[in-house]
Motif scaffolding. Sequence first.
Motif, PDB file in Angstrom:
ATOM      1  N   GLU A  31       0.837  -1.083   0.017  1.00  0.00           N
ATOM      2  CA  GLU A  31      -0.022  -0.066  -0.160  1.00  0.00           C
ATOM      3  C   GLU A  31       0.819   1.203   0.049  1.00  0.00           C
ATOM      4  OE1 GLU A  31      -3.188   2.599   0.003  1.00  0.00           O
ATOM      5  OE2 GLU A  31      -2.758   0.509  -0.286  1.00  0.00           O
ATOM      6  N   HIS A  32       1.822   1.112   0.761  1.00  0.00           N
ATOM      7  CA  HIS A  32       3.030   2.522   0.850  1.00  0.00           C
ATOM      8  C   HIS A  32       3.528   2.614  -0.477  1.00  0.00           C
ATOM      9  CE1 HIS A  32       2.299   3.906   4.747  1.00  0.00           C
ATOM     10  NE2 HIS A  32       2.230   2.508   5.208  1.00  0.00           N
ATOM     11  N   ASP A  33       3.768   1.448  -1.174  1.00  0.00           N
ATOM     12  CA  ASP A  33       4.392   1.467  -2.397  1.00  0.00           C
ATOM     13  C   ASP A  33       3.577   2.066  -3.625  1.00  0.00           C
ATOM     14  OD1 ASP A  33       6.551   0.311  -4.552  1.00  0.00           O
ATOM     15  OD2 ASP A  33       4.481  -0.159  -5.200  1.00  0.00           O
ATOM     16  N   ILE A 221      10.476   4.296 -10.177  1.00  0.00           N
ATOM     17  CA  ILE A 221      10.025   3.096 -10.641  1.00  0.00           C
ATOM     18  C   ILE A 221      10.102   2.046  -9.282  1.00  0.00           C
ATOM     19  CG2 ILE A 221      12.297   2.137 -11.386  1.00  0.00           C
ATOM     20  CD1 ILE A 221      10.925   0.388 -13.283  1.00  0.00           C
ATOM     21  N   GLY A 222      11.046   2.395  -8.505  1.00  0.00           N
ATOM     22  CA  GLY A 222      11.047   1.620  -7.438  1.00  0.00           C
ATOM     23  C   GLY A 222      11.521   2.306  -6.091  1.00  0.00           C
ATOM     24  N   ASN A 382      11.806  -2.702  -7.158  1.00  0.00           N
ATOM     25  CA  ASN A 382      12.632  -2.337  -5.954  1.00  0.00           C
ATOM     26  C   ASN A 382      14.232  -2.680  -6.086  1.00  0.00           C
ATOM     27  OD1 ASN A 382      10.735  -0.810  -4.533  1.00  0.00           O
ATOM     28  ND2 ASN A 382      10.378  -2.589  -3.203  1.00  0.00           N
ATOM     29  N   VAL A 383      14.616  -3.766  -6.546  1.00  0.00           N
ATOM     30  CA  VAL A 383      15.725  -4.531  -6.607  1.00  0.00           C
ATOM     31  C   VAL A 383      16.600  -3.560  -7.643  1.00  0.00           C
ATOM     32  CG1 VAL A 383      15.642  -6.269  -7.939  1.00  0.00           C
ATOM     33  CG2 VAL A 383      17.387  -6.384  -6.149  1.00  0.00           C
ATOM     34  N   LEU A 384      15.840  -3.097  -8.558  1.00  0.00           N
ATOM     35  CA  LEU A 384      16.538  -2.595  -9.798  1.00  0.00           C
ATOM     36  C   LEU A 384      17.138  -1.272  -9.177  1.00  0.00           C
ATOM     37  CD1 LEU A 384      14.039  -2.925 -12.663  1.00  0.00           C
ATOM     38  CD2 LEU A 384      16.149  -3.917 -12.442  1.00  0.00           C
ATOM     39  N   CYS A 385      16.731  -0.425  -8.134  1.00  0.00           N
ATOM     40  CA  CYS A 385      17.278   0.755  -7.623  1.00  0.00           C
ATOM     41  C   CYS A 385      18.582   0.522  -6.899  1.00  0.00           C
ATOM     42  CB  CYS A 385      16.280   1.108  -6.760  1.00  0.00           C
ATOM     43  SG  CYS A 385      15.006   1.783  -7.409  1.00  0.00           S
TER      44      CYS A 385
END
Length: 421
Positions: A31-33, A221-222, A382-385
Motif C-alpha cells: 500500500e505504501h508503494d 519506478i522503485g 525495488n531491487v533495480l534501484c
Amino acid sequence: MSSPSAPASVGPPQRDLLTELAAEFAATAAEHDRTGTFPVANLTRLHEAGLTGLTVPVAYGGAGAGISTVVDVLGAIAHGDPATALVLAMTYLAHARFGDGGGWAEDVYARVARSTVEEGAMVSHLRVEPDLGSPSRGGLPATTARWTGDGWELTGHKIYSTGAPVLRWMLVWAATGPAADPVGRVAGPAAGAGAREPRVGVFVVPADSAGIEIIRTWDHIGMRATESHDVVFDRVRLDADAGVGLRPLSRLRDAATAGFMILSWGALAISTIYLGVAEAARDWLIGFLHERVPSNLGKPLASLPRFQAAVGEIDVMLTTARVLLETTARGVDAGDAVAAARANAVKSTVTNAAIRAVGAAVALTGNPGLSRANPLERHYRNVLCGRVHTPQDDAVYADAGRALLHWEEKTVKPSRGAAER
C-alpha cells in the motif's frame, strides 16, 4: 583504524524480533508503494524495539553496534519493507561517522544522539544536487553556507533526499562562502592575492527550521515509499557550531582516504538492503510454486525438476552473496583494511546478484510475477534501484582497473604500441 564502536551481535531473541518486524512491515509495504508514502508507523515500532539507536555510541545511550549487526538488522527489515530499511540505514551511517571521529562539535552531536535514542529521530545526509549530481563524482556543491558573524545562513537545493518528510535532522553537504568564512584559507597564486578557498562539509540542520521547503518530486519506478523528495533551503539560520568536518575542497580527497574504513559501511549497508529484497522475492517464489497447481499437471509446480533446479540456482546465488557480505562485514568490524577496501566491489557483486535472482524469479513465473497484485513485481522494481546507489558499477570497475594497472595519468603515458593494443 578500528571500527567506530565495538560490534554487537544479533542473538536469537533479536533474530526472532527482526522476523516479527519484517512480517509486520511486509503487510503494509504494497500500500505504501502504491501511494508513494513512507510507513511512519514502522519507525515507531523500530524505536519501541530499541533498534533506532543501534550505532549511537554507548556513551550517548546507544548500542555501539558494528557493521555486522547493521547488516543483519537492515537485511531483515528490508525483507519486509526496504523503504524503512533505507531510511534506518541513513540514520545508522550518520551515527557511525561520529564514532569514527567525523568532526562533530560534541554538544551538537549529543543533541542529535539523544533524540535518536530517546525519541527515535531519523537523520540523513542530503548531498545530491540538480546540477552537481552525486558528489561522489567530485565537484563543489552549489548549496552554500554564509557566515553571518554569529552563525551560518544556508541556501541551496538538494534532490533524492531519502526520507525527507520523516527526518528530524538533515546533514546538508554545502560549501562556505569564502569571502566571509572566518577560517577560509588562502588559495594560491593562481587565485589572486588574498583569495580564499571555500570549505566544504556537512551542516547540521534541524528539519523543522524556518526556510526549509520539501517539494514532493519523488516518483520513481522503485523504492517509492522512501519519499526521497527535493529539499530547498532559503537562508536557513544555523548556529555557529553547525558545521561538521569543514575542509578546503583541495583536501577532501585526503579526508576521504583517511576515513575509508567507515566509508565501507555505506557500501555494505546498501548491499544488505537489496539482498534482503531479493531474499523476499525468493521466498515469495517458493510459496507461489507450492500453491500453483495447473489443471493439466495435477500437482504443484514445485514438483517439477525444472523449477526445483531454477529455485536452487537462485538460492545458491543469494546464499553466496550473503556469505560474501557477512564475511566482509566481520572483517571491517575487526579493523581489516583489506576487507574495507573490498567493500565497494562487494556492493557491486551483491546488488547485481540480487537483481539477477529477482529477474530469474520473474522469468520463471511469467505473467503472475509481473502482476501488481503480487509482491514479486514490487520486489523487481525495488531491487533495480540497487544499481544507482553509490558506488555505482562503472566507478567500482574503473577504480579496480586503475589499481591493478598502477595507472597514474599525470606521470604515465602509454606507448603507441600499447595504445594500439
